[in-house]
Design a protein around this motif. Structure first.
Motif, PDB file in Angstrom:
ATOM      1  N   PRO A  88       0.810  -1.231   0.000  1.00  0.00           N
ATOM      2  CA  PRO A  88       0.000   0.000   0.000  1.00  0.00           C
ATOM      3  C   PRO A  88       0.840   1.278   0.000  1.00  0.00           C
ATOM      4  N   THR A  89       2.132   1.178   0.341  1.00  0.00           N
ATOM      5  CA  THR A  89       2.970   2.380   0.322  1.00  0.00           C
ATOM      6  C   THR A  89       3.138   2.900  -1.106  1.00  0.00           C
ATOM      7  N   LEU A  90       2.871   2.049  -2.117  1.00  0.00           N
ATOM      8  CA  LEU A  90       2.991   2.464  -3.520  1.00  0.00           C
ATOM      9  C   LEU A  90       1.651   2.862  -4.137  1.00  0.00           C
ATOM     10  N   ASP A  91       0.620   3.023  -3.311  1.00  0.00           N
ATOM     11  CA  ASP A  91      -0.666   3.474  -3.846  1.00  0.00           C
ATOM     12  C   ASP A  91      -0.642   4.979  -4.106  1.00  0.00           C
ATOM     13  N   GLU A  92      -1.418   5.398  -5.090  1.00  0.00           N
ATOM     14  CA  GLU A  92      -1.524   6.814  -5.444  1.00  0.00           C
ATOM     15  C   GLU A  92      -2.039   7.626  -4.254  1.00  0.00           C
ATOM     16  N   ARG A  93      -1.727   8.915  -4.251  1.00  0.00           N
ATOM     17  CA  ARG A  93      -2.208   9.838  -3.217  1.00  0.00           C
ATOM     18  C   ARG A  93      -3.733   9.824  -3.160  1.00  0.00           C
ATOM     19  N   HIS A  94      -4.270   9.802  -1.947  1.00  0.00           N
ATOM     20  CA  HIS A  94      -5.726   9.868  -1.774  1.00  0.00           C
ATOM     21  C   HIS A  94      -6.183  11.293  -2.071  1.00  0.00           C
TER      22      HIS A  94
END
Length: 193
Positions: A88-94
């Motif tokens: 999840p650290t590589l998920d796009e900015r919320h």
């Protein structure tokens, strides 16, 4: 050794196009949408180009969102069932209330570091991507391909000392190579239309 912890070479690929991308709409990490057929084809063509150029990877790190996982699976399949690690650290900015808004309507706000209502402040996002960089560093002995989103690529470039505000198109590949001076060399080895 006295090398900086982020002094590691790796490649970054942005996921293929989603419906939001094709329509010019914001799509943050709190909006989990799949690739379109066009997006799948973009990634497949890039993976085939990597294969033709003998660009092999040992491991793929990707976010947890459908669009990045689908992209990683396509690349892995073309290149011989590479292991995929999803984080999840590589998920796009919320992006909260900015999701599904026209990109042009929020571009100036984002550039001025304004936090999206109900979304993730820039500092929180940068801290999370910095954690992802440590995870990438953990794989420094392997040829690592990171598959993620445009904002993640922008922040990785910034954290690594890259110049300017990096933009990566859907399905595009960039390679980060550390320089002796502590900066980073950026290359786009597979440019084709």
């Amino acid at each position: 050794s006295d090398t900086k912890p982020n002094a590691v070479a790796f490649a970054f690929m942005r996921h293929g196009a989603t419906e939001h991308n094709l329509r010019g709409l914001r799509c943050g990490g709190d909006l989990d949408v799949p690739l379109t057929d066009v997006g799948c084809r973009m990634v497949f063509e890039m993976a085939c180009a990597m294969q033709q150029r003998s660009m092999g990877w040992d491991v793929i790190l990707c976010g947890t969102l459908q669009r990045t996982r689908q992209s990683a699976l396509i690349v892995s399949g073309v290149l011989g069932d590479l292991p995929i690690i999803s984080t999840p650290t590589l998920d796009e900015r919320h992006l909260g209330q900015w999701n599904s808004q026209p990109i042009k309507d929020t571009e100036a706000l984002l550039a001025n570091n304004q936090a999206p209502p109900g979304g993730e402040p820039e500092g929180v996002f940068v801290a999370r991507v910095s954690q992802a960089l440590s995870e990438i560093e953990h794989h420094r002995s392997q040829r690592t391909l990171v598959v993620s989103s445009k904002g993640v690529g922008r922040v990785l470039n910034s954290l690594l000392g890259g110049a300017g505000r990096l933009t990566v198109s859907n399905g595009e590949l960039v390679v980060f190579t550390p320089r002796p001076d502590g900066g980073v060399e950026l290359s786009r080895p597979l440019i084709f239309s």
